[in-house]
Design an enzyme around this catalytic site. Sequence first.
Site, PDB file in Angstrom:
ATOM      1  CB  THR A  28     -39.394   8.189   7.919  1.00  0.00           C
ATOM      2  OG1 THR A  28     -38.772   7.677   8.980  1.00  0.00           O
ATOM      3  CG2 THR A  28     -39.677   9.619   8.485  1.00  0.00           C
ATOM      4  CB  THR A  31     -46.996   6.944   2.844  1.00  0.00           C
ATOM      5  OG1 THR A  31     -46.909   8.107   1.762  1.00  0.00           O
ATOM      6  CG2 THR A  31     -47.946   5.652   2.248  1.00  0.00           C
ATOM      7  N   GLY A  95     -35.611  10.186   1.012  1.00  0.00           N
ATOM      8  CA  GLY A  95     -35.034  11.190   1.732  1.00  0.00           C
ATOM      9  C   GLY A  95     -35.687  12.475   1.699  1.00  0.00           C
ATOM     10  N   GLY A  96     -37.006  12.496   0.974  1.00  0.00           N
ATOM     11  CA  GLY A  96     -37.636  13.848   1.124  1.00  0.00           C
ATOM     12  C   GLY A  96     -37.905  14.160   2.598  1.00  0.00           C
ATOM     13  N   GLY A  97     -38.071  13.293   3.460  1.00  0.00           N
ATOM     14  CA  GLY A  97     -37.938  13.586   4.895  1.00  0.00           C
ATOM     15  C   GLY A  97     -36.791  13.644   5.681  1.00  0.00           C
ATOM     16  CD  GLU A 103     -36.160   6.873   4.894  1.00  0.00           C
ATOM     17  OE1 GLU A 103     -37.563   7.574   5.159  1.00  0.00           O
ATOM     18  OE2 GLU A 103     -35.807   7.241   3.902  1.00  0.00           O
TER      19      GLU A 103
HETATM   20  C1  5RP Z   1     -38.281  10.234   4.274  1.00  0.00           C
HETATM   21  C2  5RP Z   1     -38.734   9.464   2.864  1.00  0.00           C
HETATM   22  C3  5RP Z   1     -40.347   9.253   2.774  1.00  0.00           C
HETATM   23  O1  5RP Z   1     -40.515   7.760   2.544  1.00  0.00           O
HETATM   24  C4  5RP Z   1     -40.612   9.842   1.462  1.00  0.00           C
HETATM   25  O2  5RP Z   1     -40.141  11.176   1.499  1.00  0.00           O
HETATM   26  C5  5RP Z   1     -42.022   9.734   0.961  1.00  0.00           C
HETATM   27  O3  5RP Z   1     -42.858  10.670   1.848  1.00  0.00           O
HETATM   28  P1  5RP Z   1     -44.259  10.730   2.264  1.00  0.00           P
HETATM   29  O4  5RP Z   1     -44.831   9.254   2.404  1.00  0.00           O
HETATM   30  O5  5RP Z   1     -44.566  11.636   3.035  1.00  0.00           O
HETATM   31  O6  5RP Z   1     -44.863  11.083   0.758  1.00  0.00           O
HETATM   32  O7  5RP Z   1     -37.811   8.823   2.099  1.00  0.00           O
HETATM   33  O8  5RP Z   1     -37.021  10.401   4.224  1.00  0.00           O
END
Ligand code: 5RP
Length: 219
Positions: A28, A31, A95-97, A103
């Site tokens: 998720t 990227t 977990g930023g998303g 995951e």
């Molecule tokens: C989502 C995640 C993402 O992999 C993480 O936040 C990186 O995100 P991005 O590719 O938008 O930088 O762990 O829960």
Amino acid sequence: MTQDELKALVGRAALAFVPDGAIVGVGTGSTVNHFIDALATRKDRIAGAVSSSEGSSARLRAHGIAVLDAQAVQRLPVYVDGADEIDGHGCMIKGGGAALTREKIVADLAERFVCIADQSKRVAVLGAFPLPVEVIPMAVAQITRRFAALGGTATLREGVRTDNGLPILDVRGLAIQDPPALETEINQWPGVVTVGIFARHRASLCLLGTAQGVQQIDF
Ligand code: 5RP
């Protein structure tokens, strides 16, 4: 190159790790969205995907890629996902998303975790990025106190519920010197659903997007 161009670069590079005929584990984030778009160009050569979020599932389906139930799959050859931070051992903060629980579940099914990230995600020590923790609501105050005892400040992510309908704490102020040990400890706390330390499910390899191109780091 911009950060988004670096993300697109590694999203495309990850295709090299997708075997023909595979069911692919899909993470998720922004990227991974590039990876999904790249995967769509060879959708006739894969059997489908197991997805870690409603957002990724929607994007996969929009491309005509079949999304399979994780429970219908015993093993995946590869899981491709991003990270908020990755250290020199392949341990990550994720977990930023807000998709960390699913995951970790999909990562657990996979033979290989391919992390795709732009170079800003590479760190010596995890913890500058606030550590996400998915929790049961009635445990929030006690988990917050437990993090304070470790020197961390936990705050609720305002207005956010995960795909599982649960809140997320973001913990600032931790320098995570021993990711497997801290992951194991936090996993024992009642009310913790998932901690965003991915040490026991660390990356097998990282495709890092740099100004010089894609750097492959094997762990
Ligand atoms: C989502 C995640 C993402 O992999 C993480 O936040 C990186 O995100 P991005 O590719 O938008 O930088 O762990 O829960």
